[in-house]
Motif scaffolding. Structure first.
Motif, short mmCIF file in Angstrom:
data_model
loop_
_atom_site.label_atom_id
_atom_site.label_comp_id
_atom_site.label_asym_id
_atom_site.label_seq_id
_atom_site.Cartn_x
_atom_site.Cartn_y
_atom_site.Cartn_z
N PRO A 57 3.70 23.75 -1.58
CA PRO A 57 4.27 23.67 0.07
C PRO A 57 4.09 25.15 0.73
CG PRO A 57 5.72 22.46 -1.36
CD PRO A 57 4.78 23.16 -2.40
N ALA A 58 3.44 25.36 1.58
CA ALA A 58 3.26 26.61 2.40
C ALA A 58 4.67 27.03 2.66
CB ALA A 58 2.64 26.23 3.53
N ALA A 59 5.72 26.46 2.96
CA ALA A 59 7.01 26.61 3.31
C ALA A 59 7.49 27.43 2.35
CB ALA A 59 7.92 25.43 3.55
N LEU A 60 7.17 27.49 1.06
CA LEU A 60 7.87 28.24 -0.11
C LEU A 60 7.67 29.62 -0.03
CD1 LEU A 60 6.72 26.58 -3.57
CD2 LEU A 60 8.74 26.79 -2.56
N PHE A 61 6.78 29.99 0.71
CA PHE A 61 6.34 31.38 0.81
C PHE A 61 7.06 32.23 2.02
CE2 PHE A 61 3.32 29.08 -1.60
CZ PHE A 61 3.37 29.83 -2.64
N SER A 91 13.16 20.88 3.66
CA SER A 91 13.21 20.36 2.42
C SER A 91 13.22 21.63 1.35
CB SER A 91 12.27 19.43 1.82
OG SER A 91 11.02 20.14 2.05
N THR A 92 12.89 22.88 1.97
CA THR A 92 13.02 24.24 1.06
C THR A 92 14.30 24.84 1.09
OG1 THR A 92 10.54 24.55 1.63
CG2 THR A 92 12.11 26.37 0.98
N HIS A 93 14.81 25.00 -0.15
CA HIS A 93 16.10 25.66 -0.02
C HIS A 93 16.07 26.94 -1.29
CE1 HIS A 93 16.15 23.16 -3.71
NE2 HIS A 93 16.85 24.07 -4.36
N THR A 94 17.13 27.73 -0.79
CA THR A 94 17.39 28.93 -2.00
C THR A 94 17.88 28.68 -3.00
OG1 THR A 94 17.25 30.42 0.11
CG2 THR A 94 18.17 31.51 -1.82
N ALA A 95 17.40 29.10 -4.30
CA ALA A 95 18.19 29.04 -5.62
C ALA A 95 18.95 30.28 -5.56
CB ALA A 95 17.10 28.95 -6.60
N TYR A 96 20.26 29.96 -5.45
CA TYR A 96 21.35 31.19 -5.17
C TYR A 96 21.79 31.83 -6.45
CZ TYR A 96 21.37 30.33 -0.31
OH TYR A 96 21.13 30.26 1.16
N PHE A 148 15.56 41.20 -12.48
CA PHE A 148 14.71 40.85 -11.29
C PHE A 148 15.84 41.30 -9.93
CE2 PHE A 148 12.79 38.03 -14.43
CZ PHE A 148 11.43 38.27 -14.13
N VAL A 149 15.41 42.12 -9.15
CA VAL A 149 16.24 41.92 -7.91
C VAL A 149 15.73 41.25 -7.00
CG1 VAL A 149 17.00 43.50 -6.11
CG2 VAL A 149 16.84 44.42 -8.35
N VAL A 150 16.11 40.10 -7.02
CA VAL A 150 15.42 38.76 -6.23
C VAL A 150 15.53 39.14 -4.75
CG1 VAL A 150 15.51 36.24 -5.83
CG2 VAL A 150 15.81 37.47 -8.13
N ASP A 151 14.53 39.02 -3.98
CA ASP A 151 14.19 39.25 -2.38
C ASP A 151 14.30 37.65 -2.19
OD1 ASP A 151 13.72 41.96 -2.29
OD2 ASP A 151 11.76 41.68 -3.07
N ARG A 152 13.32 36.85 -2.58
CA ARG A 152 13.52 35.44 -2.29
C ARG A 152 13.33 34.45 -3.63
NH1 ARG A 152 9.30 36.44 1.83
NH2 ARG A 152 7.69 36.29 0.15
N PHE A 191 9.11 29.58 -5.74
CA PHE A 191 8.40 30.67 -5.52
C PHE A 191 9.30 31.92 -5.63
CE2 PHE A 191 7.28 34.11 -2.47
CZ PHE A 191 6.02 34.86 -3.09
N LEU A 192 9.18 32.92 -6.47
CA LEU A 192 10.05 33.83 -6.71
C LEU A 192 9.42 35.06 -6.33
CD1 LEU A 192 12.20 35.54 -8.22
CD2 LEU A 192 10.81 35.48 -10.13
N HIS A 193 9.98 36.00 -5.41
CA HIS A 193 9.58 37.19 -4.90
C HIS A 193 10.46 38.06 -5.33
CE1 HIS A 193 8.78 40.68 -2.16
NE2 HIS A 193 7.54 40.16 -2.50
#
Length: 139
Positions: free
Chosen positions: A133-137, A20-25, A52-56, A65-67
């Motif tokens: 959710p831990a899956a975010l990270f 259920s975790t997806h990437t916001a492209y 922002f140079v988005v890694d995740r 979660f933004l990294h």
């Protein structure tokens, strides 16, 4: 048998959570909304525009979660001179990393936590601390 059933149910729940975790492209309205929410207060504190140079940028339900790595609009690393981070930066205690945890309520994102220039994974305890959710990270 009961142990096997419990194990299978746990694995199924973990798989459902992870899927259920997806990437916001790049270019998506979701990504723009999230980046806009974190950008304004960050630019105020840094006294300069940032890119922002988005890694995740992972999204799961109403959590994100933004990294990313910070850059000035000229593509150069952010300069911490004249900011609350200047002293730490002068001692090499600031990176160009930025991380944020956000939650959506009624379609509006709010920031729950952020780390500006961390030299360690400051977000390591955010899942437990905020109930995200831990899956975010994960990658």
């Amino acid at each position: 048998m009961r142990l096997l059933a419990t194990l299978l149910l746990s694995l199924t729940a973990m798989t459902a959570t992870a899927s259920s975790t997806h990437t916001a492209y790049a270019g998506s309205p979701e990504r723009k909304a999230i980046l806009d929410i974190v950008r304004a207060p960050l630019e105020q504190r840094l006294h300069q525009p940032v890119r922002f140079v988005v890694d995740r940028l992972n999204v799961s339900g109403d959590w994100a979660f933004l990294h990313a790595h910070l850059q000035g609009t000229d593509g150069q690393p952010v300069d911490y001179t004249g900011t609350a981070f200047a002293e730490a930066a002068s001692h090499g205690a600031m990176s160009q990393v930025y991380a944020a945890l956000l939650q959506s309520h009624a379609g509006h994102w709010t920031m729950k936590a952020e780390a500006v220039g961390p030299t360690d994974p400051a977000w390591a305890g955010w899942a437990q601390q905020y109930g995200a959710p831990a899956a975010l990270f994960g990658d």
